[in-house]
Design a protein around this motif. Sequence first.
Motif, PDB file in Angstrom:
ATOM      1  N   LEU A   1      63.053 -13.517 -23.721  1.00 49.45           N
ATOM      2  CA  LEU A   1      62.089 -14.352 -23.008  1.00 49.45           C
ATOM      3  C   LEU A   1      61.406 -15.328 -23.957  1.00 49.45           C
ATOM      4  CD1 LEU A   1      60.420 -11.762 -20.589  1.00 49.45           C
ATOM      5  CD2 LEU A   1      62.116 -13.507 -20.040  1.00 49.45           C
ATOM      6  N   ASP A   2      61.237 -14.931 -25.217  1.00 48.73           N
ATOM      7  CA  ASP A   2      60.621 -15.822 -26.199  1.00 48.73           C
ATOM      8  C   ASP A   2      61.464 -17.062 -26.468  1.00 48.73           C
ATOM      9  OD1 ASP A   2      58.202 -14.630 -26.749  1.00 48.73           O
ATOM     10  OD2 ASP A   2      58.972 -13.358 -28.336  1.00 48.73           O
ATOM     11  N   THR A   3      62.764 -16.981 -26.196  1.00 48.98           N
ATOM     12  CA  THR A   3      63.604 -18.155 -26.441  1.00 48.98           C
ATOM     13  C   THR A   3      63.446 -19.209 -25.353  1.00 48.98           C
ATOM     14  OG1 THR A   3      65.555 -17.299 -25.264  1.00 48.98           O
ATOM     15  CG2 THR A   3      65.294 -16.650 -27.568  1.00 48.98           C
ATOM     16  N   LEU A   4      62.814 -18.850 -24.253  1.00 48.16           N
ATOM     17  CA  LEU A   4      62.575 -19.810 -23.183  1.00 48.16           C
ATOM     18  C   LEU A   4      61.362 -20.676 -23.501  1.00 48.16           C
ATOM     19  CD1 LEU A   4      62.990 -17.422 -20.093  1.00 48.16           C
ATOM     20  CD2 LEU A   4      64.760 -18.811 -21.212  1.00 48.16           C
TER      21      LEU A   4
ATOM     22  N   ARG B   1      70.269 -18.039 -19.400  1.00 48.93           N
ATOM     23  CA  ARG B   1      70.015 -17.640 -20.788  1.00 48.93           C
ATOM     24  C   ARG B   1      69.723 -16.145 -20.873  1.00 48.93           C
ATOM     25  NH1 ARG B   1      69.153 -19.136 -25.748  1.00 48.93           N
ATOM     26  NH2 ARG B   1      69.888 -21.199 -25.235  1.00 48.93           N
ATOM     27  N   VAL B   2      68.924 -15.645 -19.958  1.00 46.16           N
ATOM     28  CA  VAL B   2      68.618 -14.218 -19.976  1.00 46.16           C
ATOM     29  C   VAL B   2      69.864 -13.394 -19.691  1.00 46.16           C
ATOM     30  CG1 VAL B   2      67.288 -12.385 -18.844  1.00 46.16           C
ATOM     31  CG2 VAL B   2      66.201 -14.582 -19.363  1.00 46.16           C
ATOM     32  N   GLN B   3      70.654 -13.833 -18.707  1.00 44.66           N
ATOM     33  CA  GLN B   3      71.871 -13.098 -18.371  1.00 44.66           C
ATOM     34  C   GLN B   3      72.883 -13.145 -19.505  1.00 44.66           C
ATOM     35  OE1 GLN B   3      72.995 -14.992 -14.697  1.00 44.66           O
ATOM     36  NE2 GLN B   3      71.758 -13.592 -13.445  1.00 44.66           N
ATOM     37  N   GLN B   4      72.891 -14.251 -20.228  1.00 40.81           N
ATOM     38  CA  GLN B   4      73.796 -14.361 -21.367  1.00 40.81           C
ATOM     39  C   GLN B   4      73.492 -13.263 -22.382  1.00 40.81           C
ATOM     40  OE1 GLN B   4      73.041 -17.675 -23.910  1.00 40.81           O
ATOM     41  NE2 GLN B   4      74.980 -17.537 -25.001  1.00 40.81           N
TER      42      GLN B   4
ATOM     43  N   VAL C   1      58.417 -19.874 -14.848  1.00 44.76           N
ATOM     44  CA  VAL C   1      59.209 -19.884 -13.617  1.00 44.76           C
ATOM     45  C   VAL C   1      60.036 -18.611 -13.507  1.00 44.76           C
ATOM     46  CG1 VAL C   1      61.104 -21.038 -12.404  1.00 44.76           C
ATOM     47  CG2 VAL C   1      59.273 -22.400 -13.468  1.00 44.76           C
ATOM     48  N   PHE C   2      60.693 -18.215 -14.579  1.00 48.15           N
ATOM     49  CA  PHE C   2      61.560 -17.035 -14.536  1.00 48.15           C
ATOM     50  C   PHE C   2      60.764 -15.765 -14.259  1.00 48.15           C
ATOM     51  CE2 PHE C   2      63.590 -13.373 -16.536  1.00 48.15           C
ATOM     52  CZ  PHE C   2      64.841 -13.404 -15.931  1.00 48.15           C
ATOM     53  N   VAL C   3      59.667 -15.568 -14.976  1.00 48.03           N
ATOM     54  CA  VAL C   3      58.890 -14.347 -14.802  1.00 48.03           C
ATOM     55  C   VAL C   3      58.318 -14.275 -13.393  1.00 48.03           C
ATOM     56  CG1 VAL C   3      56.803 -13.107 -15.529  1.00 48.03           C
ATOM     57  CG2 VAL C   3      58.372 -14.018 -17.251  1.00 48.03           C
ATOM     58  N   LEU C   4      57.694 -15.365 -12.927  1.00 46.23           N
ATOM     59  CA  LEU C   4      57.050 -15.303 -11.619  1.00 46.23           C
ATOM     60  C   LEU C   4      58.072 -15.217 -10.487  1.00 46.23           C
ATOM     61  CD1 LEU C   4      54.469 -15.915 -13.223  1.00 46.23           C
ATOM     62  CD2 LEU C   4      53.747 -17.324 -11.299  1.00 46.23           C
ATOM     63  N   HIS C   5      59.157 -15.982 -10.574  1.00 44.73           N
ATOM     64  CA  HIS C   5      60.108 -15.952  -9.456  1.00 44.73           C
ATOM     65  C   HIS C   5      61.067 -14.768  -9.541  1.00 44.73           C
ATOM     66  CE1 HIS C   5      63.869 -16.900  -7.298  1.00 44.73           C
ATOM     67  NE2 HIS C   5      63.033 -17.343  -6.375  1.00 44.73           N
ATOM     68  N   ASP C   6      61.762 -14.622 -10.667  1.00 49.40           N
ATOM     69  CA  ASP C   6      62.803 -13.597 -10.741  1.00 49.40           C
ATOM     70  C   ASP C   6      62.239 -12.191 -10.885  1.00 49.40           C
ATOM     71  OD1 ASP C   6      65.917 -14.854 -11.863  1.00 49.40           O
ATOM     72  OD2 ASP C   6      64.290 -16.047 -11.037  1.00 49.40           O
ATOM     73  N   MET C   7      61.091 -12.046 -11.512  1.00 53.38           N
ATOM     74  CA  MET C   7      60.541 -10.710 -11.730  1.00 53.38           C
ATOM     75  C   MET C   7      59.477 -10.317 -10.720  1.00 53.38           C
ATOM     76  SD  MET C   7      60.262 -10.421 -15.876  1.00 53.38           S
ATOM     77  CE  MET C   7      61.746 -10.160 -16.857  1.00 53.38           C
ATOM     78  N   PHE C   8      58.782 -11.330 -10.144  1.00 50.34           N
ATOM     79  CA  PHE C   8      57.679 -11.003  -9.250  1.00 50.34           C
ATOM     80  C   PHE C   8      57.748 -11.732  -7.905  1.00 50.34           C
ATOM     81  CE2 PHE C   8      56.274  -9.839 -13.454  1.00 50.34           C
ATOM     82  CZ  PHE C   8      55.748  -8.582 -13.227  1.00 50.34           C
TER      83      PHE C   8
END
Length: 304
Positions: free
Chosen positions: A128-131, A173-176, A138-145
């Motif tokens: 997540l730090d690479t984002l 990127r996370v899936q990679q 966007v990723f944390v709020l949408h994909d995680m919450f």
Amino acid sequence: MTAVTPGSGRGTMSDVDQLARRFEERRARLWTVAYRMLGSRTEAEDAVQDTWLRLSRADADEIDNLAGWLTTAVGRVCLDRLRSRAARPEQPWDDTGGEPEATDVDTVDPEREAVRTESVGRALLLVLDTLGPTERFVFVLHDMFAVSFDEIAGVVDRTPAAVRQIASRARRRVQQAEASPETDPARQRRVVEAFLAAAREGRFDDLVTLLDPHVVMRADAAAVRMGGTAEVRGSTVVAGFFNDRAQGAVPAYVDGAPGAVVVVGGRVRIVLSFVVTDRILAVETVADPEVLAALDLEAEVEVR
């Protein structure tokens, strides 16, 4: 963790007390959002408290969905903090603990319990730090919450379609990192060994080749005091930091993942953890004795 203190909110004192209770019921979830956004327990706690201050100054009667409002609000606080980190690079990474514990054993909120028992590994936090700040938000709020793109769009001043694209880019990127074909520990170990050899021999171009262009390297406070850097990003910068260094680093497995240790007098003084896909995506440097003692290490040299 410090509880909120009702004070300057709108309405009567009993209204504020009720609002504070409703906030406390959601504190664990908010802390989890903040921790995944910031990767720091201390900053997560501060972000949650800042969110309470925003709520206490808002008109609660105008909030239709308090849970959604709070999730977006704490995300906004964290986004501001991520964007300001560049102005204070001396701040070390804080990763000294996990999810918060529920404090009231007599009343169990199912959502709160789910958040409490769910954990985020060190590797995911490093990914997540690479984002970038907006991508991470966007990723944390949408994909995680499960916050909608429409709600997120208003915070980042983008269209919902643009937010969807940002989420897709962050997700790839996370899936990679999570589902990389290079999951063979032996292959990952060879990448780490090649990186350490290139660092010792001063082969800068090889270091750059072995690093992901968006690689992030973070160090805890103890490592910073020993001459490390709290955070650096980008393959050329990280390669420059390691070039002609790492002479004392020995390949090791850190909590089952490829890494390295620096041993002095038979004792581990520094641990390097790597997130490896086809290249090195993230590096974590740990020197805090208490954290080192909790790590599961397998090294080629005898340590104690």
